[in-house]
Design a protein around this motif. Structure first.
Motif, PDB file in Angstrom:
ATOM      1  N   LYS A 102      37.904  39.492  27.550  1.00 28.08           N
ATOM      2  CA  LYS A 102      37.714  40.866  27.805  1.00 28.08           C
ATOM      3  C   LYS A 102      36.449  41.061  28.779  1.00 28.08           C
ATOM      4  CE  LYS A 102      35.523  42.363  23.826  1.00 28.08           C
ATOM      5  NZ  LYS A 102      36.023  43.140  22.363  1.00 28.08           N
ATOM      6  N   TYR A 103      35.573  40.300  28.465  1.00 27.86           N
ATOM      7  CA  TYR A 103      34.043  40.346  29.206  1.00 27.86           C
ATOM      8  C   TYR A 103      34.080  39.568  30.579  1.00 27.86           C
ATOM      9  CZ  TYR A 103      32.903  40.333  24.280  1.00 27.86           C
ATOM     10  OH  TYR A 103      32.772  40.604  22.774  1.00 27.86           O
ATOM     11  N   SER A 131      32.762  36.327  16.811  1.00 29.05           N
ATOM     12  CA  SER A 131      32.036  35.304  17.122  1.00 29.05           C
ATOM     13  C   SER A 131      30.917  35.150  15.822  1.00 29.05           C
ATOM     14  CB  SER A 131      31.235  35.564  18.256  1.00 29.05           C
ATOM     15  OG  SER A 131      31.918  35.427  19.511  1.00 29.05           O
TER      16      SER A 131
END
Ligand SMILES: *Cc1c(COP(=O)(O)O)cnc(C)c1O
Length: 237
Positions: free
Chosen positions: A42-43, A210
């Motif tokens: 998504k980044y 993460s």
């Protein structure tokens, strides 16, 4: 175009993530093959997403269905599995089902019904793989169903066109370490109780990001959703 140095960095990050996931698995006497690493893209744009595929990631996660569609179109020739990990509005189901997809974020019986209906309308006899999202930390801001709401969905299973494979969860805001692990353990126990009560396998547990994938793997995660670690050093700050 991706700068060759960025490509190199991405390859190193990916290998490190795979290594760390493998280590977390082996510490719980589990195997790397039991944990699917969903690269959360998504980044980044479609080019960087493709670069991640090039270094070996085959499972890609997106929050917004529009981004999933766009990238799935651009990477159409590749053998990939897409993961819708953010809320899915009912008017976005039809298009999303055009791609090989697992929907992690089913948060109501209405959404489950709507996925069922769309698959029937499309005359597709296959069952769509989905997970039910549980809000285990009980926080207002968190997405997903409360355990009671989720339990209410269970009597409507199994279904022809939707295969509920398990549960998805996130640890509460700001939780890490032992507290995150305690929440993941609660998800697993909840899954175990549903599975025995309703006689369904519910094999999959999508949990861990993460900052807490090792704790999630220790508590039985079968899918971890990892974004920022994979793109470490590659995102504009
Ligand atoms: C963004 C996101 C992730 C990845 O989070 P990172 O901390 O960047 O690894 C995982 N799951 C969901 C639902 C997300 O929205």
């Amino acid at each position: 175009m991706i700068d060759p140095r960025d490509r190199q960095r991405l390859a190193e990050n990916w290998l490190r993530v795979v290594h760390d996931v493998e280590q977390a698995a082996s510490q719980s006497s589990r195997n790397l093959s039991e944990v699917r690493i969903v690269g959360v893209t998504k980044y980044v744009n479609a080019d960087m997403t493709e670069a991640l595929v090039d270094v070996g990631c085959r499972d890609l996660g997106e929050n917004r269905p529009q981004s999933l569609w766009e990238k799935a179109e651009k990477l159409g020739g590749r053998d990939l599995c897409w993961h819708q990990i953010g809320h899915l509005q009912r008017n976005k189901i039809r298009r999303t089902l055009q791609y090989p997809v697992v929907i992690h974020s089913v948060d109501s019986v209405r959404l489950l019904d709507a996925i069922d209906d769309e698959q029937r309308l499309a005359n597709d006899t296959r069952a769509v793989d989905v997970l039910l999202e549980v809000n285990i930390s009980g926080e207002e801001a968190k997405t997903g169903m409360s355990p009671n709401e989720l339990r209410d969905v269970m009597p409507s299973l199994p279904r022809d066109r939707v295969n509920v494979r398990g549960l998805m969860a996130m640890a509460g805001w700001g939780t890490a370490g032992d507290e995150a692990r305690r929440q993941f353990a609660a998800v697993r126990e909840f899954r175990d109780s549903l599975a025995s009560e309703f006689g369904l396998p519910l094999d999959e547990l999508s949990m861990g990001m993460s900052g807490d994938f090792a704790e999630a793997i220790a508590e039985g995660a079968t899918m971890v959703r990892i974004g920022s670690r994979i793109f470490d050093g590659l995102l504009a700050t």
